[in-house]
Motif scaffolding. Structure first.
Motif, PDB file in Angstrom:
ATOM      1  N   THR A 151      50.306  29.056  29.041  1.00 32.89           N
ATOM      2  CA  THR A 151      48.872  29.342  29.140  1.00 32.89           C
ATOM      3  C   THR A 151      48.159  28.311  30.001  1.00 32.89           C
ATOM      4  O   THR A 151      47.339  28.655  30.860  1.00 32.89           O
ATOM      5  N   ASN A 155      46.098  28.856  33.601  1.00 34.54           N
ATOM      6  CA  ASN A 155      44.713  28.407  33.729  1.00 34.54           C
ATOM      7  C   ASN A 155      44.528  27.474  34.919  1.00 34.54           C
ATOM      8  O   ASN A 155      43.528  27.553  35.638  1.00 34.54           O
ATOM      9  N   GLU A 167      44.065  24.387  26.755  1.00 35.63           N
ATOM     10  CA  GLU A 167      44.742  25.593  26.272  1.00 35.63           C
ATOM     11  C   GLU A 167      43.692  26.648  25.952  1.00 35.63           C
ATOM     12  O   GLU A 167      43.272  26.810  24.808  1.00 35.63           O
ATOM     13  N   SER A 169      42.643  30.482  25.561  1.00 32.32           N
ATOM     14  CA  SER A 169      43.353  31.717  25.248  1.00 32.32           C
ATOM     15  C   SER A 169      43.195  32.705  26.390  1.00 32.32           C
ATOM     16  O   SER A 169      42.094  32.944  26.880  1.00 32.32           O
ATOM     17  N   ILE A 170      44.320  33.266  26.819  1.00 31.72           N
ATOM     18  CA  ILE A 170      44.287  34.273  27.873  1.00 31.72           C
ATOM     19  C   ILE A 170      44.843  35.588  27.367  1.00 31.72           C
ATOM     20  O   ILE A 170      45.195  36.472  28.126  1.00 31.72           O
ATOM     21  N   MET A 177      44.745  37.643  33.520  1.00 23.87           N
ATOM     22  CA  MET A 177      45.849  36.768  33.898  1.00 23.87           C
ATOM     23  C   MET A 177      46.220  37.025  35.346  1.00 23.87           C
ATOM     24  O   MET A 177      47.387  37.233  35.676  1.00 23.87           O
ATOM     25  N   ASP A 194      52.906  37.665  29.887  1.00 23.83           N
ATOM     26  CA  ASP A 194      53.665  36.879  28.925  1.00 23.83           C
ATOM     27  C   ASP A 194      54.526  37.814  28.086  1.00 23.83           C
ATOM     28  O   ASP A 194      54.007  38.682  27.375  1.00 23.83           O
TER      29      ASP A 194
END
Length: 345
Positions: A151, A155, A167, A169-170, A177, A194
């Motif tokens: 993650t 980013n 970190e 959240s994606i 993404m 992911d």
């Protein structure tokens, strides 16, 4: 005869005038409140937004959201980060990031060009369609254990600003993404997926490259990376670009996976290898450019190129003085592994 003191200054007990240089450093009152200033905690010069402010979506004059484009240039000394630009979002790239809509829009554009002018042949139509503002879209599968920094890597891919390893959240629907990259004048869009929690996507998801990440301070994550590589190469028989990423190399004293073992794994499965640190923003841009570079090399590689390399004619050895010169000035193959070169095949 005693002379009268004609000086306008009155001398103190130390024998110096009040305004003289000697007296300026004496009997000076000590500043108060110094201890109180030292006890004040240090504050950040910028508000702590957890990195979300750096990834916030900017809007144009018409209120439409703009997309950030990372710009790089390849040189003989490496890559050069030319900063980020903001451009209007393409109508073909919908908010859900649909790859099929992008392809269909591109095909319709090519058909429209060929139908407008009968004199334009197919090759010219392809060149015109390629030169449009619609970027190529490539899919990249993220493999690796939880907590290895996938993650944080994505980013940091999105911006040239230092994220500090936040970190964010994606996994939410509102977070994309996708990363737009302008490399050597050609723009491309990378979609990261992911597949950690759904290994079946390795079989069903049609991707252009795989990024297998592990932490150098955790041998368990390295073992999981081995299993992912074995499944991709051996079980699924996939011969696409794979880049092994050794993350968190800033934890030097806690390192448990040697670099030699990781490179040996990369050579075994015919992969590329790079070591990164999101916390230090070390070689993150090199990884981003390397992913796109390897995808372009794979897509432009023709089967005839591979056949020509394997079926090349052996070189005729000459004798005498000419043979001696051939042996003296012959190019020797480079020793060691080339898995850490992400910019060449």
């Amino acid at each position: 005869m005693e002379l009268a003191n004609s000086s306008p200054f009155r001398y103190n007990n130390h024998g110096s005038a009040p305004s003289s240089r000697t007296n300026s450093f004496k009997n000076k009152p000590r500043p108060r409140g110094v201890q109180k200033l030292i006890d004040v905690p240090r504050r950040n010069s910028m508000p702590d937004t957890g990195g979300k402010e750096l990834l916030s979506v900017k809007c144009g004059a018409d209120g439409e959201p703009l997309r950030r484009v990372r710009s790089f240039k390849m040189t003989s000394k490496g890559i050069v980060n030319r900063g980020d630009t903001f451009r209007q979002s393409n109508s073909s790239l919908a908010s859900d990031g649909s790859f099929s809509e992008h392809i269909s829009h591109r095909e319709k554009h090519r058909q429209r060009i060929s139908s407008e002018s009968d004199s334009v042949d197919l090759d010219n139509a392809n060149k015109i369609a390629t030169s449009t503002a619609i970027p190529n879209v490539y899919r990249v599968a993220l493999c690796g254990s939880v907590g290895v920094g996938k993650t944080a890597l994505v980013n940091q891919f999105k911006t040239s600003e230092y994220m500090g390893g936040f970190e964010i959240s994606i996994g939410d629907e509102d977070d994309e993404m996708t990363v737009s990259v302008l490399l050597d004048g050609e723009e491309s869009t990378l979609e990261f997926h992911d597949v950690t929690e759904n290994q079946d996507l390795l079989r069903t998801l049609n991707v252009d490259a795989y990024m297998v990440v592990f932490s150098v301070n955790n041998p368990t994550t390295f073992q999981i990376a081995k299993e992912n590589l074995n499944k991709i190469r051996k079980e699924l028989k996939i011969n696409k670009t794979i880049i092994i990423v050794a993350n968190k190399i800033d934890l030097v004293r806690k390192r448990a996976v040697p670099e030699s073992d990781a490179k040996k794994l990369a050579d075994t499965y015919n992969c590329k290898y790079i070591e990164t640190s999101v916390a230090l923003n070390h070689q993150v841009d090199e990884l981003l450019v390397g992913i796109l570079r390897q995808i372009r090399i794979k897509r432009n590689m023709k089967p005839s190129d591979v056949i020509s390399e394997s079926t090349s004619k052996p070189r005729v050895k000459r004798s005498g003085a000419l043979g001696l010169l051939d042996r003296l000035f012959a190019r020797k193959p480079k020793s060691g592994s080339t898995c850490d070169n992400l910019y060449d095949a």
